[in-house]
Design a protein around this motif. Structure first.
Motif, PDB file in Angstrom:
ATOM      1  N   THR A   1      40.069  34.876  41.036  1.00  0.00           N
ATOM      2  CA  THR A   1      41.140  34.861  39.869  1.00  0.00           C
ATOM      3  C   THR A   1      42.114  34.638  41.222  1.00  0.00           C
TER       4      THR A   1
ATOM      5  N   THR B   1      41.879  33.417  33.282  1.00  0.00           N
ATOM      6  CA  THR B   1      42.513  35.064  33.066  1.00  0.00           C
ATOM      7  C   THR B   1      43.921  34.359  32.308  1.00  0.00           C
ATOM      8  N   THR B   2      44.432  35.608  30.918  1.00  0.00           N
ATOM      9  CA  THR B   2      45.096  35.168  30.123  1.00  0.00           C
ATOM     10  C   THR B   2      46.003  36.931  30.639  1.00  0.00           C
ATOM     11  N   ILE B   3      47.678  36.316  30.706  1.00  0.00           N
ATOM     12  CA  ILE B   3      48.009  38.606  31.198  1.00  0.00           C
ATOM     13  C   ILE B   3      49.353  38.110  30.006  1.00  0.00           C
TER      14      ILE B   3
ATOM     15  N   ALA C   1      49.398  42.779  36.495  1.00  0.00           N
ATOM     16  CA  ALA C   1      49.724  41.108  37.281  1.00  0.00           C
ATOM     17  C   ALA C   1      48.698  41.184  38.821  1.00  0.00           C
TER      18      ALA C   1
ATOM     19  N   ALA D   1      45.140  42.543  38.268  1.00  0.00           N
ATOM     20  CA  ALA D   1      43.924  40.928  37.869  1.00  0.00           C
ATOM     21  C   ALA D   1      44.010  40.028  39.501  1.00  0.00           C
TER      22      ALA D   1
ATOM     23  N   ARG E   1      44.222  40.452  30.409  1.00  0.00           N
ATOM     24  CA  ARG E   1      44.842  41.540  30.723  1.00  0.00           C
ATOM     25  C   ARG E   1      45.981  41.624  29.993  1.00  0.00           C
TER      26      ARG E   1
ATOM     27  N   LEU F   1      47.085  33.288  36.906  1.00  0.00           N
ATOM     28  CA  LEU F   1      46.989  34.072  35.978  1.00  0.00           C
ATOM     29  C   LEU F   1      48.210  33.139  34.723  1.00  0.00           C
TER      30      LEU F   1
END
Length: 148
Positions: free
Chosen positions: A120, A100-102, A111, A114, A5, A123
C-alpha cells in the motif's frame, strides 16, 4: 472492492517513527487534493502520458462504465513493463496496487498505519468506499508533517 480505513481515536502507528500531536491532523488537511484517473481500457501509452503530464507517482484506474476504482498503477509498478509494447497493453492489465480508501476525517496516524501495510503506497481519500474521491495520501504527505 476497495479496502476501507475508518477513522479511529487514539490509534497507534505500526512500524512508523513519526510522532507527536501532528499525527492527529485530519487526512483532509494533509492529502493532495484531486485524483488523476484513467479508464481501464486506456493504453499503457496513455498512462505514461498522464503520469508525466501531471507529475504524479500513481494513476487510479477506473471502470469504463461506472468509474469505480479498480486499482492503482504506480511508477514503481511501471518499471516492470519497460521494454513491453505499451500500445498493446491496457491500463487494467497494468494495475499493480489495490485501492485502499481512507475517510477525510481520519487522522494522519490512521493514514500512517494504512501506508505501513505491505503493498500500500497510496490511499484514496473519500467519505465512503463507493463515494467520490477527494484526494490522495502517500508517504510524502505524511513526511511533510514531521518537524525536523
Amino acid at each position: 472492492m476497495p479496502t476501507t480505513r475508518l477513522h479511529t481515536h487514539g490509534g497507534t502507528s505500526r512500524g512508523g517513527h513519526l510522532g507527536g500531536d501532528h499525527l492527529d491532523t485530519a487526512v483532509r488537511d494533509v492529502m493532495t487534493p484531486g485524483v488523476v484517473t484513467i479508464a481501464e481500457d486506456a493504453s499503457l501509452v496513455q498512462v505514461l502520458r498522464a503520469v508525466r503530464a501531471h507529475d504524479v507517482h500513481a494513476v487510479l484506474v477506473v471502470g469504463k462504465q461506472h468509474a469505480r476504482p479498480l486499482g492503482w498503477i504506480t511508477t514503481e509498478g511501471l518499471l516492470g513493463f519497460i521494454g513491453d509494447d505499451a500500445a498493446l497493453m491496457s491500463a487494467r492489465d497494468a494495475v499493480t496496487e489495490q485501492v485502499t480508501t481512507i475517510d477525510p476525517l481520519a487522522s494522519a496516524r490512521d493514514a500512517l498505519a494504512a501506508l505501513s501495510d505491505p503493498g500500500t503506497t497510496h490511499l484514496l481519500v473519500c467519505r465512503h468506499s463507493d463515494g467520490a474521491a477527494e484526494g490522495v495520501v502517500s508517504a510524502i504527505n505524511l513526511i511533510t508533517l514531521e518537524r525536523g
